[in-house]
Design a protein around this motif. Sequence first.
Motif, PDB file in Angstrom:
ATOM      1  N   VAL A   1      20.229  14.462   7.648  1.00 45.62           N
ATOM      2  CA  VAL A   1      19.006  13.727   7.328  1.00 45.62           C
ATOM      3  C   VAL A   1      19.036  13.266   5.871  1.00 45.62           C
ATOM      4  N   ARG A   2      19.612  14.072   4.977  1.00 40.94           N
ATOM      5  CA  ARG A   2      19.628  13.748   3.553  1.00 40.94           C
ATOM      6  C   ARG A   2      20.493  12.532   3.234  1.00 40.94           C
ATOM      7  N   ARG A   3      21.363  12.149   4.150  1.00 46.36           N
ATOM      8  CA  ARG A   3      22.152  10.941   3.921  1.00 46.36           C
ATOM      9  C   ARG A   3      21.250   9.714   3.819  1.00 46.36           C
ATOM     10  N   SER A   4      20.123   9.740   4.527  1.00 44.98           N
ATOM     11  CA  SER A   4      19.241   8.573   4.545  1.00 44.98           C
ATOM     12  C   SER A   4      17.965   8.763   3.730  1.00 44.98           C
ATOM     13  N   ILE A   5      17.608   9.982   3.364  1.00 43.48           N
ATOM     14  CA  ILE A   5      16.378  10.244   2.610  1.00 43.48           C
ATOM     15  C   ILE A   5      16.736  10.562   1.166  1.00 43.48           C
ATOM     16  N   SER A   6      16.055   9.896   0.243  1.00 47.40           N
ATOM     17  CA  SER A   6      16.267  10.162  -1.169  1.00 47.40           C
ATOM     18  C   SER A   6      14.951   9.988  -1.903  1.00 47.40           C
ATOM     19  N   GLY A   7      14.706  10.838  -2.888  1.00 47.80           N
ATOM     20  CA  GLY A   7      13.478  10.762  -3.658  1.00 47.80           C
ATOM     21  C   GLY A   7      13.701  10.046  -4.971  1.00 47.80           C
ATOM     22  N   THR A   8      12.691   9.334  -5.430  1.00 51.99           N
ATOM     23  CA  THR A   8      12.732   8.645  -6.716  1.00 51.99           C
ATOM     24  C   THR A   8      11.588   9.169  -7.574  1.00 51.99           C
ATOM     25  N   ALA A   9      11.524   8.691  -8.817  1.00 52.63           N
ATOM     26  CA  ALA A   9      10.425   9.110  -9.690  1.00 52.63           C
ATOM     27  C   ALA A   9       9.093   8.588  -9.157  1.00 52.63           C
ATOM     28  N   ALA A  10       9.103   7.363  -8.603  1.00 57.28           N
ATOM     29  CA  ALA A  10       7.872   6.783  -8.071  1.00 57.28           C
ATOM     30  C   ALA A  10       7.480   7.415  -6.740  1.00 57.28           C
ATOM     31  N   ARG A  11       8.471   7.770  -5.936  1.00 58.34           N
ATOM     32  CA  ARG A  11       8.222   8.353  -4.619  1.00 58.34           C
ATOM     33  C   ARG A  11       9.171   9.535  -4.405  1.00 58.34           C
ATOM     34  N   PRO A  12       8.812  10.717  -4.923  1.00 57.12           N
ATOM     35  CA  PRO A  12       9.704  11.874  -4.813  1.00 57.12           C
ATOM     36  C   PRO A  12       9.786  12.421  -3.399  1.00 57.12           C
ATOM     37  N   ARG A  13      10.770  13.275  -3.200  1.00 53.88           N
ATOM     38  CA  ARG A  13      11.018  13.889  -1.898  1.00 53.88           C
ATOM     39  C   ARG A  13      10.301  15.230  -1.857  1.00 53.88           C
ATOM     40  N   LEU A  14       9.452  15.417  -0.842  1.00 56.93           N
ATOM     41  CA  LEU A  14       8.758  16.695  -0.640  1.00 56.93           C
ATOM     42  C   LEU A  14       9.617  17.510   0.309  1.00 56.93           C
ATOM     43  N   VAL A  15      10.292  18.513  -0.206  1.00 55.39           N
ATOM     44  CA  VAL A  15      11.189  19.329   0.605  1.00 55.39           C
ATOM     45  C   VAL A  15      10.555  20.699   0.837  1.00 55.39           C
ATOM     46  N   VAL A  16      10.713  21.215   2.057  1.00 54.45           N
ATOM     47  CA  VAL A  16      10.108  22.474   2.473  1.00 54.45           C
ATOM     48  C   VAL A  16      11.216  23.476   2.762  1.00 54.45           C
TER      49      VAL A  16
END
Length: 125
Positions: free
Chosen positions: A21-36
Amino acid sequence: MRPVRKPRTAEERRKRRHFRVRRSISGTAARPRLVVFRSLKHIYAQLVDDERGAVLIGLADRSEGVAAAEAKGGKTARGFAVGVALAAKAKEQGITRVVFDRAGYAYHGRVKAVADGARKGGLEF
């Protein structure tokens, strides 16, 4: 005769799903990644900026702001409280939109409760 592949543990299978899944999901400063992350007893949530490789906000169900909210209810209620508290801290830093990363877990139970809590707190996915 030995098998061609050794049996994988549940944790190894989860990590493979997470990397896929992480191959396609990445967080940025404007839209960070909420990881659980969930352990058997506790639940953790972080907002990550993958461009800088930095954790912006991190919370657990044992954190100060969450402990009072989770007085009653089980692990799912604590997960919901983590989501609400994380959304409140994100709003203070001016973050309103995130990308949700379930980290290879099924979108069910505590993981879903964190997402629902973050949505109720005002984060947009």
